[in-house]
Design an enzyme around this catalytic site. Structure first.
Site, PDB file in Angstrom:
ATOM      1  N   ASP A 115       0.848  -1.176  -0.004  1.00 54.22           N
ATOM      2  CA  ASP A 115       0.000   0.140  -0.036  1.00 54.22           C
ATOM      3  C   ASP A 115       0.943   1.109  -0.041  1.00 54.22           C
ATOM      4  OD1 ASP A 115      -2.125   1.691   0.443  1.00 54.22           O
ATOM      5  OD2 ASP A 115      -2.463   1.442   2.206  1.00 54.22           O
ATOM      6  N   ARG A 177     -10.112 -12.284   8.063  1.00 54.08           N
ATOM      7  CA  ARG A 177      -9.163 -13.091   7.371  1.00 54.08           C
ATOM      8  C   ARG A 177      -9.497 -14.229   6.613  1.00 54.08           C
ATOM      9  NH1 ARG A 177      -4.281 -10.389   8.703  1.00 54.08           N
ATOM     10  NH2 ARG A 177      -4.271  -9.589  10.993  1.00 54.08           N
TER      11      ARG A 177
HETATM   12  P1  IMP Z   1       1.996  -0.393   3.771  1.00 57.53           P
HETATM   13  O1  IMP Z   1       2.887  -0.677   4.790  1.00 57.53           O
HETATM   14  O2  IMP Z   1       1.133   0.993   3.870  1.00 57.53           O
HETATM   15  O3  IMP Z   1       2.380  -0.758   2.344  1.00 57.53           O
HETATM   16  O4  IMP Z   1       0.749  -1.621   4.119  1.00 57.53           O
HETATM   17  C1  IMP Z   1       0.885  -2.785   4.238  1.00 57.53           C
HETATM   18  C2  IMP Z   1       0.259  -3.273   5.243  1.00 57.53           C
HETATM   19  O5  IMP Z   1      -0.955  -2.766   5.479  1.00 57.53           O
HETATM   20  C3  IMP Z   1      -0.283  -4.649   4.661  1.00 57.53           C
HETATM   21  O6  IMP Z   1       0.621  -5.923   5.308  1.00 57.53           O
HETATM   22  C4  IMP Z   1      -1.713  -4.749   5.398  1.00 57.53           C
HETATM   23  O7  IMP Z   1      -1.657  -5.456   6.430  1.00 57.53           O
HETATM   24  C5  IMP Z   1      -2.121  -3.238   5.432  1.00 57.53           C
HETATM   25  N1  IMP Z   1      -3.244  -3.081   4.522  1.00 57.53           N
HETATM   26  C6  IMP Z   1      -3.069  -2.093   3.643  1.00 57.53           C
HETATM   27  N2  IMP Z   1      -4.209  -2.083   2.946  1.00 57.53           N
HETATM   28  C7  IMP Z   1      -4.787  -2.619   3.411  1.00 57.53           C
HETATM   29  C8  IMP Z   1      -6.473  -3.033   3.046  1.00 57.53           C
HETATM   30  O8  IMP Z   1      -7.202  -2.443   2.116  1.00 57.53           O
HETATM   31  N3  IMP Z   1      -6.906  -4.099   3.881  1.00 57.53           N
HETATM   32  C9  IMP Z   1      -6.244  -4.719   4.813  1.00 57.53           C
HETATM   33  N4  IMP Z   1      -5.270  -4.422   5.268  1.00 57.53           N
HETATM   34  C10 IMP Z   1      -4.485  -3.486   4.463  1.00 57.53           C
HETATM   35 MG    MG Z   2      -2.891  -6.170   8.200  1.00 58.96          MG
END
Ligand code: IMP
Ligand code: MG
Length: 191
Positions: A115, A177
């Protein structure tokens, strides 16, 4: 190449209060996971593959993916958590370290979704310090619109829009989940 955006279908009756629509169905997931496994199998044929999966969201994806890879491989987990009870990324907390040796191995980091990039950026930093022979990343889902760190995934299952998705490992406040599909959570559930 990630698969094209699938069309939305309604969720099963018992989830209609919480889940807006099914974004990616079971069959589509299964097909794409097989394709990813085939790509990985091809790329790692003569390597020393160590799959490092991030807890907890990778569990269904990882279980399906690895069973379609026939190469010898090792599996280990790292625990990292970026969300409290909400949908906005918070502070990263490491909850479990690697147990296996990563040095001189071909490490493939597996996560549920890329994300903002905060999680993979931090974990890739940690893994790089362990001096693997190679280091690549595989994610089931990718949201490109919210990227804050310059991280790219080498293997991507599906690109998804900027909506909060749950199921097939992904949670909201540790729930959902176990859904066999990926669905869009209704904003009223978290706002
Ligand atoms: P990042 O660090 O922002 O790239 O986010 C990664 C982590 O955020 C993932 O491993 C997920 O656990 C969580 N995440 C990000 N977007 C979502 C979503 O739409 N649904 C559920 N978990 C999310
Ligand atoms: Mg998560």
């Amino acid at each position: 190449m990630p698969a094209a955006m699938p069309t939305a279908t309604p969720p099963p009756e018992h989830l209609r209060q919480e889940v807006q629509n099914v974004l990616i169905g079971e069959t589509e997931i299964a097909e794409r996971v097989r394709e990813l496994a085939a790509e990985i199998e091809r790329d790692y044929a003569d390597k020393d593959l160590l799959m490092v999966a991030l807890l907890t969201g990778t569990v269904p994806f990882l279980a399906d993916l690895m069973r379609h890879i026939t190469l010898p491989l090792r599996l280990d987990f790292m625990g990292v958590s970026s969300y409290g009870d909400g949908t906005a990324p918070g502070e990263l907390v490491f909850t479990k370290d690697l147990r296996l040796e990563a040095r001189d191995r071909d490490v493939l980091l597996v996560d549920d979704i890329l994300d903002t990039g905060q999680t993979l950026h931090a974990v890739l930093g940690k893994l790089t310090d362990l001096q693997p022979r190679s280091l690549k990343t595989c994610v089931l889902l990718e949201k490109t619109s919210r990227r804050r760190e310059t991280v790219t995934a080498d293997y991507v299952g599906f690109e998804v829009p900027d909506e909060f998705v749950v199921g097939y490992g992904l949670d909201y406040a540790e729930r959902y989940r176990n859904l066999p599909f990926i669905g869009v959570l209704k904003p009223e559930v978290y706002s």
